[in-house]
Motif scaffolding. Structure first.
Motif, PDB file in Angstrom:
ATOM      1  N   SER A 261      40.329  65.661  -2.093  1.00 16.04           N
ATOM      2  CA  SER A 261      39.934  64.364  -1.526  1.00 16.04           C
ATOM      3  C   SER A 261      40.421  63.214  -2.399  1.00 16.04           C
ATOM      4  O   SER A 261      40.786  62.149  -1.875  1.00 16.04           O
TER       5      SER A 261
ATOM      6  N   THR B  41      31.647  65.139   3.797  1.00 20.96           N
ATOM      7  CA  THR B  41      31.729  65.845   2.512  1.00 20.96           C
ATOM      8  C   THR B  41      30.965  67.158   2.580  1.00 20.96           C
ATOM      9  O   THR B  41      31.443  68.201   2.096  1.00 20.96           O
TER      10      THR B  41
ATOM     11  N   PRO C 218      35.739  59.722  -3.004  1.00 21.76           N
ATOM     12  CA  PRO C 218      34.793  60.810  -2.707  1.00 21.76           C
ATOM     13  C   PRO C 218      33.419  60.618  -3.338  1.00 21.76           C
ATOM     14  O   PRO C 218      32.416  61.087  -2.798  1.00 21.76           O
TER      15      PRO C 218
ATOM     16  N   HIS D 141      38.149  66.312   6.206  1.00 26.20           N
ATOM     17  CA  HIS D 141      39.015  65.291   5.607  1.00 26.20           C
ATOM     18  C   HIS D 141      38.300  63.933   5.643  1.00 26.20           C
ATOM     19  O   HIS D 141      37.871  63.480   6.710  1.00 26.20           O
TER      20      HIS D 141
END
Length: 406
Positions: free
Chosen positions: A219, A54, A76, A59
């Motif tokens: 995400s 992150t 996420p 990805h």
């Protein structure tokens, strides 16, 4: 058999011993994992890299074979949850991650409005299943605690905390969304909905502090696609005797050979069985009804999920244990036999105490781990729909100031 169950209850009147076992056994198991090297802590490495990916805006759902095998399937928001652990060396991070999971479930069970011996019965029944999840360094014990505490906090009138846990659980693994059904156990429903909206905005934005809004929104779209892909993998796992889709659907399909049977034929009756008891409005304020409904949700969210794996069953077994403990020592033969069935097929079948040939050729092949919990779900649903017993639990110990319906 009934006598042996009574002896078990005598054992639960030694809370210090049960507590020591609850914390000591998982810690020893995690230490053994760490001795085995990175291959033994693969799930933790996946979790840890959700945070770092992150930050780097990589990805979140790709394969990274140089870092771990398999891939991430959590939302996420999990990057913020795992951050305090990811910043630590693996040895410390793994130990703390396991300890927080173990402690959170212990705390959630402790907050239930039951007697000490009944809480210890829940811990004893679910201890091995909790250990199975911890040995895989899974998030499931913590998620289970969040669902339980959602009910507890709503019952106590602590609606902001309840809303926080609903949103957090949903943003990590979707299962937490079942906590929304507890909204009927409070009269302050509008206030709870406002808290849900506020926490939803906060938790949506939280990962943006270490990445960017565009990355987080993308995400969440990626998360949707990977869950669809994962579901397809799960429902075809019978082709390679996979350890996924250990669900009511997986059991029926594998036993009958009707692998093309659509999941909707299971999910619609499951939804009806979950929602219909809520039509009994007069029961909402009864503690036994509330706890039984909590138990039904904890079991149902697992056995009707194609993503259910062996470590996920700590949630379902805790649900069964809550329902079993409600009646204290006053158990009928059907419940006692079901307890032994749950312990045999659900709890002990993945362990070395169970014959490996039977596990591979029958338990795994036919998803038999799901069967006892499915039977328990049916029994609880029948009780919720048709029980005329209007009494609350005689030996429950309510915390001062708590009400059955705030």
């Amino acid at each position: 058999m009934l006598k042996s169950v009574r002896n078990l209850f005598l054992f639960t009147r030694k809370p210090q011993l049960v507590s020591i076992l609850w914390f000591t056994i998982p810690c020893l198991a995690v230490i053994l994992l760490l001795v085995g090297g990175d291959s033994k802590i693969n799930n933790y490495l996946i979790f840890k890299h959700v945070f770092w990916h992150t930050i780097d805006q990589q990805h979140l759902y790709n394969y990274y074979p140089s870092q771990y095998f398999d891939k991430n399937h959590y939302g996420p928001f999990f990057s913020a949850l795992i951050a305090p652990f990811a910043l630590l060396p693996n040895v410390i991070g793994v130990l703390l991650w396991a300890l927080v999971n173990v402690a959170s479930l212990y705390f959630a069970i402790q907050r239930l409005p039951l007697s000490d011996s009944e809480k210890n019965i829940i811990r004893l029944i679910s201890m091995v299943e909790m250990l199975t999840s911890i040995q895989n360094l899974q998030f499931n014990p913590m998620l289970c605690s969040w669902i339980i505490l959602t009910y507890v906090f709503i019952r106590e009138g602590r609606l902001s905390l309840a809303a926080m846990l609903i949103v957090a659980g949903t943003f990590v693994k979707l299962y937490g969304v079942v906590g929304l059904l507890f909204i009927l156990f409070t009269k302050s429903r509008v206030r709870l909905l406002i808290y849900l909206f506020v926490w939803g905005i906060l938790f949506l934005c939280l990962p943006m502090l270490i990445s960017s809004p565009a990355f987080v929104f993308q995400s969440y779209l990626d998360w949707y696609h990977v869950l669809v892909e994962k579901n397809l993998e799960n429902v075809t796992s019978y082709q390679n005797l996979g350890m996924t889709d250990i669900s009511a659907m997986g059991f029926v399909k594998r036993v009958s050979g009707m692998y093309d049977l659509a999941n909707v034929y299971f999910l619609v009756p499951a939804a009806v069985g979950t929602l219909l008891p809520l039509c009994r409005i007069s029961k909402w304020s009864e503690l036994e009804f509330q706890l039984s409904y909590l138990a039904q949700l904890l079991i149902g969210v697992v056995i009707f999920s194609t993503s259910a794996e062996s470590p996920t069953y700590v949630i379902a077994v805790v649900g069964f244990a809550i329902w079993y403990a409600i009646r204290g020592e006053q158990q009928n033969k059907a419940r006692v036999y079901l307890l032994f069935f749950v312990l045999l097929l659900t709890v002990f079948s993945p362990t070395d105490l169970f014959p490996s040939y039977l596990r591979k050729e029958y338990v795994v092949r036919y998803s038999l781990k799901a069967l006892p919990c499915f039977i328990a779900w049916l029994m609880i649903t029948h009780q919720l729909l048709f029980s005329t017993n209007g009494k609350t639990i005689a030996h429950a110990k309510d915390t001062p100031g708590h009400s059955a319906c705030t």
